[in-house]
Design an enzyme around this catalytic site. Structure first.
Site, PDB file in Angstrom:
ATOM      1  N   ASP A  96      62.623  48.101  54.623  1.00 14.72           N
ATOM      2  CA  ASP A  96      62.248  49.254  55.433  1.00 14.72           C
ATOM      3  C   ASP A  96      60.939  48.954  56.153  1.00 14.72           C
ATOM      4  OD1 ASP A  96      61.809  51.756  56.503  1.00 14.72           O
ATOM      5  OD2 ASP A  96      61.237  52.676  54.600  1.00 14.72           O
ATOM      6  N   SER A 134      81.867  69.952  35.469  1.00 11.35           N
ATOM      7  CA  SER A 134      82.137  68.515  35.563  1.00 11.35           C
ATOM      8  C   SER A 134      81.922  68.014  36.989  1.00 11.35           C
ATOM      9  CB  SER A 134      83.575  68.223  35.107  1.00 11.35           C
ATOM     10  OG  SER A 134      84.505  69.011  35.815  1.00 11.35           O
ATOM     11  N   ARG A 144      78.179  67.890  37.742  1.00 11.85           N
ATOM     12  CA  ARG A 144      77.543  66.724  37.122  1.00 11.85           C
ATOM     13  C   ARG A 144      77.643  65.514  38.020  1.00 11.85           C
ATOM     14  NH1 ARG A 144      80.464  68.129  31.730  1.00 11.85           N
ATOM     15  NH2 ARG A 144      78.874  69.463  30.813  1.00 11.85           N
ATOM     16  N   GLY A 164      62.788  50.455  64.212  1.00 13.69           N
ATOM     17  CA  GLY A 164      62.556  51.747  64.848  1.00 13.69           C
ATOM     18  C   GLY A 164      61.136  52.221  64.662  1.00 13.69           C
ATOM     19  N   LYS A 192      63.952  56.221  59.683  1.00 14.22           N
ATOM     20  CA  LYS A 192      64.274  54.938  59.038  1.00 14.22           C
ATOM     21  C   LYS A 192      64.310  55.041  57.526  1.00 14.22           C
ATOM     22  CE  LYS A 192      60.977  52.380  60.556  1.00 14.22           C
ATOM     23  NZ  LYS A 192      60.296  53.459  61.302  1.00 14.22           N
ATOM     24  N   THR A 193      63.255  55.640  56.983  1.00  9.35           N
ATOM     25  CA  THR A 193      63.178  55.721  55.532  1.00  9.35           C
ATOM     26  C   THR A 193      64.330  56.562  54.987  1.00  9.35           C
ATOM     27  OG1 THR A 193      60.806  55.484  55.616  1.00  9.35           O
ATOM     28  CG2 THR A 193      61.716  56.394  53.601  1.00  9.35           C
TER      29      THR A 193
END
Lengths: 545, 496
Positions: free
Chosen positions: A149, A433, A436, A63, A69-70
């Site tokens: 990439d 939790s 996290r 592309g 893309k990245t």
């Protein structure tokens, strides 16, 4: 040229290639894990570290610049690692900059089909080096997926690439980011590309910068062939940021299908994610009793809401001050809570201000099992063996009748995909939790660190997902009584290893200043930045003892 | 529930009849309902009201609309989706327009499907309307999340009508087209359909096949594939069994999950053979778990297995999957096929109870023993796993199994029950109690309207490891008569 943002970041981190560990709030997605550790939501493990029903795969992006893309590469790597697939990203642009130096200009004809001999040589050298590294990762470092990439503009080049890897028994899958909607490209350029120093200065309006950037791309890369149905290759073509997806010849591989599943939920628009805790409740310690907020909890919900709204407003002002048009508006904010009363009630104030609130049943806290309402001392007395096991592996260990963090991570998968899918800004109000685990996903934390992340109640964590890596920031909530600030009291209190325990992250063993309630920002940056709970310090004060 | 249907003795009919649905037992599920979508989690206002706040979880209700010519595997796909979702605790139901139409015209000839046949056209529209009406009614229950509308839906007008109907009810639509022009596959499907479709019950197979081909021609005349005109719709178009898939405008996680599953499916005819490992030393002593060797009788079963398999499978190419435990590898060792061992096929981890007998467990952990009886599906051994946990870890296996052709799996009791439940659509309440004797090979063949099952018992005696709900620990010699217990009850069948 392919990603100015990459260049920007690479320039800031001089030893980019040698940098195996991220330092600050930036996430660890570009780091290679140092030791083989089980991933947060791995369903099963193997000795080789590779899932067995898939071989080694190179995922090559296709592309033009500014098509996301990245962003796609990084997000995909994040998800795959989360599932326990050893994945690493190879940005071709990083290699080119290494050869050229980060400040040097790319030769004008670098991307041209009929480039000068000099440019072709340089190009080949860059590609050669990158592919060597990919093969080393797959063949000698137990890697399973290498994400390559690059622009990969020509069909012939793509065929050759797939053939070359095929010789090494590595399957190649292409992911093309294709846009037929100019507005998406322009928005993408505006949000990530023109933040480059090239476009700072009085002469540049955003519109002008966007046009200049696109012009430069078109001149630089005049030849580009989209993936077509005739190609035999395995490919996924994402059209207009995932609005339409064409999948070709991928049905023979578990991981490829799984990747498509993830891509179906991904978009490339930028937005913000905020985390905060629920307010304190009347029946403090109970997991089973679904208690309502206490008066303090209600006051917390208002202060938190105000702090968040004020913060967003100031961000907007800053944006306008930096040259954004007056008409710039904030993205709508949606609030996600669990179905537990305390989180729903914490969101009530924001709901009354007109923010949309959605409840998600998967976001209820880690089930503490038999340890509910027990003090740390009591748990140690009653379950000495369990405590020992827990200290060895706090991520995977389950107390009797309890869930482990690993269980929680697996159950949160739908939330993670919906989080990727969400286009608005999101505030997540949840138990520590849950925060996290979600934080661990977004910032690529290792499984060993996740149980120790700390989210004091007087801070809203802001996560800024960006193409290259995510960043997190802390927003202070002023005026809260000190006693409701510290880390979750309704949590199992064992997980903190005694002082002197080896921290897997270098620099994390440094004790923090002060009471440990709120991490002072500069100190955090020096010491490694993950919001670890009392790293290496004393266990948190038990409010009951 | 389907398994309650008393089975005929030989080829027992699998569970899914048109319109059957699965109601997984959600009441006692732990808070981590695997893969359960986030919509509609507040059932019937229970928690919503209890919370005392005006915030409701949003409804995600999806109507999956099948599209495609006859003999493209639509019903097969529809049934599989229902079973898969049920297995993951998502309530789904299939509405087959053909079965509504059949109440008026049980055995129509091809001319019925001619678009110029006004009466036929009217009756078919009426059937579609009836099916959609029932579906909308079904969606009124907050537990019901996904409906599948199984019909050809071959014109744009019909599809637009369905979308408008669903939009008006606040139901999302996901169109799933199976488009296939591979002659051999279509022929195999025609053969399949003429054998199993209720439309051709009791008819001469040759005539049926010919009539069916004619029916397809009628549809081909008016068939319109999903295309640019419908780019505002959410759809998934599967071309030639997944060689290309086009996915348009997926709106939420649950839709993407369904599409993910569809991408792993193929519609080629195939069978799956499953067997437990041969009798092990632990089976003899009545201990659970562990990693014991086969007993002498277990080894005898291993020796007989190649013969048993080839009698059933002929020369079909097979791949053998085993767990990583010794007893499955030893059971498979004489089989002349390629073998793969999977960690995910290991027996349910019984945690602290590993290596104990049921009698030991009852004595040492009486409360646990009882709790497990009450809700075996969700009960998690101390430090071990529950059936629900096993289902989660089997998910990749199921996906792999869907993509493969003929597979022979040698595994363990609990794992086999979970895989069996997936193919037969057994309920979470019953599947953990199903009896699968040792030294018995089960053949499962997924078909458009049901999964067929055949059992072949090897003539090698073994202890029974099956324990009835609420009973004390039994440890019986010789295979008891399975028809008296367990579910789904299928009589073992001696294959000559």
């Amino acid at each position: 040229m392919d990603t100015l943002l990459t260049a920007d970041l690479a320039a800031k981190a001089p030893n980019f290639r040698d940098r195996r560990k991220s330092s600050t709030y930036v996430d660890a997605i570009h780091d290679l894990p140092e030791k083989e550790s089980m991933a947060p939501a791995q369903l099963y493990s193997t000795e080789s570290g590779r899932l067995f029903h898939s071989g080694r795969i190179v995922i090559a992006t296709v592309g033009l610049p500014a098509r996301g893309k990245t962003h796609t590469s990084v997000a995909l790597a994040r998800y795959l690692r989360w599932l326990g697939v050893k994945t690493h990203i190879f940005h071709l642009g990083d290699y080119r900059r290494e050869f050229l130096g980060s400040d040097a200009a790319v030769p004008e004809d670098y991307f041209h089909v009929n480039a000068s001999t000099q440019s072709v040589l340089l190009r080949n050298k860059v590609i050669q080096r990158c592919r060597q590294d990919i093969l080393r990762f797959l063949n000698h470092e137990n890697g399973q997926i290498a994400i390559y990439d690059a622009v990969n503009p020509l069909a012939t080049g793509r065929r050759a690439l797939a053939k070359e890897f095929e010789k090494q028994n590595v399957h190649t899958m292409f992911i093309e980011s294709h846009c037929t909607d100019e507005r998406i490209i322009e928005e993408n350029v505006r949000s990530v590309k023109i933040s480059s120093p090239d476009y700072k200065g009085p002469g540049w309006t955003p519109d002008k910068a966007v046009r200049d950037y696109l012009d430069r791309i078109n001149k630089k890369i005049p030849h580009f062939e989209s993936m077509e149905a005739g190609e035999e290759a395995s490919y996924v073509k994402l059209i207009n940021a995932g609005e339409r997806v064409v999948v070709n010849n991928c049905s023979h591989n578990y991981l490829l299908n799984r990747i498509v599943f993830y891509l179906l939920n991904l978009h490339i628009k930028s937005r913000q994610i905020y985390f905060c805790r629920a307010g304190t409740t009347r029946d403090e310690d109970s997991y089973k009793a679904d208690a309502s907020l206490s008066t303090e909890g209600e006051s917390y919900s208002r202060k938190m809401g105000d702090a968040l709204v004020a913060h967003r407003e100031s961000e907007l002002q800053a944006l306008v001050a930096a040259g954004a048009p007056e008409s710039t508006a904030l993205k709508p904010l949606t609030v996600w809570t669990s179905t537990r009363r305390r989180t729903v009630e914490t969101a009530e104030y924001l709901a009354s201000l007109g923010y949309r609130v959605r409840q998600r049943s998967q976001m209820s806290q880690l089930n503490p099992g038999v340890c509910e309402k027990m003090s740390e001392r009591k748990i140690r007395q009653q379950f000495p063996e369990e405590v020992a096991k827990h200290q060895q592996d706090p991520y995977h260990h389950r107390y009797p009748r309890a869930e482990s963090y690993h269980d929680l991570a697996v159950r949160l998968e739908p939330i993670i995909l919906e989080l990727e899918r969400e286009q608005n800004d999101v505030l997540i109000i949840a138990h520590e939790s849950v925060l996290r685990v979600l934080y661990g996903y977004l910032l690529a934390c290792s499984a060993a660190d996740i149980p120790n992340l700390s989210f004091p109640r007087d801070e809203i964590i802001e996560i800024i997902p960006a193409s290259y890596n995510n960043e997190s920031k802390r927003i202070h909530i002023p005026g809260l009584p000190q006693k409701i600030v510290p880390a979750s009291p309704e949590d199992i209190k064992i997980p903190v290893p005694q002082s002197g325990a080896v921290s897997p992250m270098s620099g994390l063993g440094t004790p923090q200043q002060g009471s440990g309630a709120r991490t002072p920002e500069p100190a955090a940056k020096e010491s490694g930045g993950l919001p670890l709970r009392n790293p290496g310090g004393a266990p948190p004060a038990d409010p009951k003892s | 529930m389907p398994p309650a249907v008393p089975p005929p003795t030989s080829v027992p009919q699998g569970p899914i009849e048109d319109g059957d649905q699965y109601r997984p037992q959600l009441g006692r599920a732990p808070q981590g309902d695997f893969m359960r979508p986030t919509g509609r989690t507040l059932r019937a206002g229970s928690e919503a009201r209890a919370n005392g706040v005006g915030v409701q979880a949003e409804d995600t209700r999806i109507c999956v609309v099948m599209v495609g010519l006859p003999a493209r595997g639509k019903s097969l796909i529809a049934q599989k989706v229902v079973r898969y979702l049920g297995w993951l605790s998502i309530t789904a139901k299939c509405f087959n327009v053909g079965s509504y139409r059949r109440t008026n015209t049980p055995n129509p000839s091809a001319s019925f499907f001619d678009t110029s046949n006004k009466e036929g056209e009217r009756l078919r529209m009426a059937a579609a309307e009836e099916a959609v009406k029932d579906m909308v009614k079904w969606f009124q229950s907050p537990d019901n999340l996904i409906a599948i509308l199984d019909a050809t839906n071959s014109t744009k007008t019909r599809r637009r009508w369905i979308k408008d109907r669903c939009d008006a009810e606040g139901i999302e639509t996901l169109f799933v087209e199976s488009k296939c022009d591979q002659e051999d596959l279509i022929m195999a499907n025609i053969k399949e359909v003429k054998l199993t479709s209720p439309d051709y019950e009791g008819q001469d197979p040759e005539e049926a096949a010919q009539d069916f081909r004619q029916r397809i021609t009628m549809y081909e005349r008016v068939y319109e594939t999903l295309d640019e005109d419908e780019s505002d719709m959410t759809y998934c178009k599967i071309i030639n069994v997944g060689s290309q898939v086009i996915i348009n405008r997926i709106q939420d996680y649950l839709q993407s999950r369904v599409v993910y599953y569809l991408m792993n499916l193929h519609i080629k005819p195939r069978s799956i053979w499953i067997s437990r490992h041969g009798e092990s030393e632990y089976n003899l002593s009545g201990q659970i778990g562990g990693d014991a060797d086969l007993s002498a009788r277990g080894q005898q079963y291993a020796k007989m297995l190649p013969d048993l398999v080839s009698k059933s499978a002929g020369d079909l190419p097979l791949t053998v999957w085993t767990s990583t435990l010794k007893r499955t590898a030893q059971t498979a060792r004489h089989l002349p096929y390629e073998k793969l061992s999977w960690k995910a096929l290991d027996e349910l981890d019984s945690g602290v109870c590993d290596g104990l007998t049921y009698a030991d467990i009852e004595e040492k952990y009486p409360q646990d023993f009882k709790a497990r009886d009450e809700d075996k599906y969700n009960y998690r051994y101390l430090g071990g796993e529950s059936y629900r946990d096993v289902v989660i870890r089997l998910e990749p296996i199921i996906m792999e199994l869907e993509r493969s052709e003929n597979i022979l799996i040698v595994t363990h009791q609990a794992v086999l029950r979970c895989i069996y439940a997936y193919f037969m659509g057994s309920s979470q309440e019953k599947s953990p109690w199903m009896e699968v004797p040792l030294h018995c090979l089960i053949k499962l063949t997924p078909r458009a309207y049901k999964t067929e099952e055949e059992r072949m018992v090897a003539n090698v005696p073994a202890v029974s490891t099956w324990r009835e709900k609420g009973s004390a620990a039994v440890h019986a010699e010789a295979t008891p008569n399975p028809s008296a217990m367990g579910t789904p009850v299928i009589k073992p069948e001696e294959k000559a």
